[in-house]
Design an enzyme around this catalytic site. Structure first.
Site, PDB file in Angstrom:
ATOM      1  N   HIS A 164      43.743  41.269  36.558  1.00  0.00           N
ATOM      2  CA  HIS A 164      43.577  40.501  37.786  1.00  0.00           C
ATOM      3  C   HIS A 164      43.044  39.114  37.456  1.00  0.00           C
ATOM      4  O   HIS A 164      42.376  38.915  36.428  1.00  0.00           O
ATOM      5  CB  HIS A 164      42.596  41.195  38.721  1.00  0.00           C
ATOM      6  N   GLU A 202      40.588  37.385  38.713  1.00  0.00           N
ATOM      7  CA  GLU A 202      39.133  37.281  38.601  1.00  0.00           C
ATOM      8  C   GLU A 202      38.640  37.783  37.249  1.00  0.00           C
ATOM      9  O   GLU A 202      37.740  37.182  36.646  1.00  0.00           O
ATOM     10  CB  GLU A 202      38.438  38.097  39.707  1.00  0.00           C
ATOM     11  N   CYS A 244      39.214  42.654  45.153  1.00  0.00           N
ATOM     12  CA  CYS A 244      39.359  44.109  45.286  1.00  0.00           C
ATOM     13  C   CYS A 244      38.077  44.778  44.768  1.00  0.00           C
ATOM     14  O   CYS A 244      37.178  44.101  44.268  1.00  0.00           O
ATOM     15  CB  CYS A 244      40.571  44.577  44.479  1.00  0.00           C
ATOM     16  N   CYS A 294      37.321  43.935  41.000  1.00  0.00           N
ATOM     17  CA  CYS A 294      36.878  42.557  40.789  1.00  0.00           C
ATOM     18  C   CYS A 294      35.500  42.316  41.409  1.00  0.00           C
ATOM     19  O   CYS A 294      34.678  41.592  40.843  1.00  0.00           O
ATOM     20  CB  CYS A 294      37.912  41.587  41.329  1.00  0.00           C
TER      21      CYS A 294
END
Length: 150
Positions: free
Chosen positions: A53, A55, A83, A86
């Site tokens: 991801h 992040e 999410c 993260c």
């Protein structure tokens, strides 16, 4: 630079996802002086990795640039509400502030589904949503509309 300038940097990273078929999410982390120390974009499709991801990538770079896993005083700018994974990385890295663009109604952990940052963890960053929301949401909507046409 302004908060909008940092989010524009994150949007540029999100647009780079379009060539790999990844959901367009971009992220930058700034140090307490406002210098960008981490950049990331979604790479789940490109890397075939569930944890790739934006992040996570930006936090990893920021930790390396700051020579510390503690990112106290840093701000994370991301085009889509984080999410659960993260949000956990944000808590564990001690990022002080999160600024996100679009809400994520299916997995957002800054209040859309739940707010992990209000739970009884040892760190609670300040959260601000809606930064350049129209631009962030528009990029995502265009991406998903394109998928539906295929």
């Amino acid at each position: 630079m302004t908060h909008e300038d940092y989010m524009l940097e994150a949007l540029d990273l999100a647009r780079a996802c379009l060539t790999s078929g990844d959901v367009p999410v971009g992220c930058v982390v700034t140090d307490p002086d406002g210098k960008i120390v981490g950049r990331g974009r979604n790479r789940r499709e490109a890397d075939h990795l569930a944890t790739a991801h934006a992040e996570i990538e930006a936090i990893r770079q920021a930790c390396a640039a700051c020579s510390s896993w503690r990112l106290t005083g840093c701000t994370l700018y991301v085009t889509l509400e984080p999410c659960p994974m993260c949000a956990g990385a944000i808590i564990n890295s001690r990022i002080s502030t999160v600024r996100y663009g679009a809400r994520e109604e299916k997995s957002g952990c800054c209040g859309s589904v739940l707010n992990l940052f209000e739970e009884h963890f040892n760190h609670r960053p300040r959260i601000y949503g809606g930064l350049l929301e129209r631009e962030c949401r528009g990029l995502l909507e265009d991406f998903f509309q394109g998928l539906r046409k295929i």
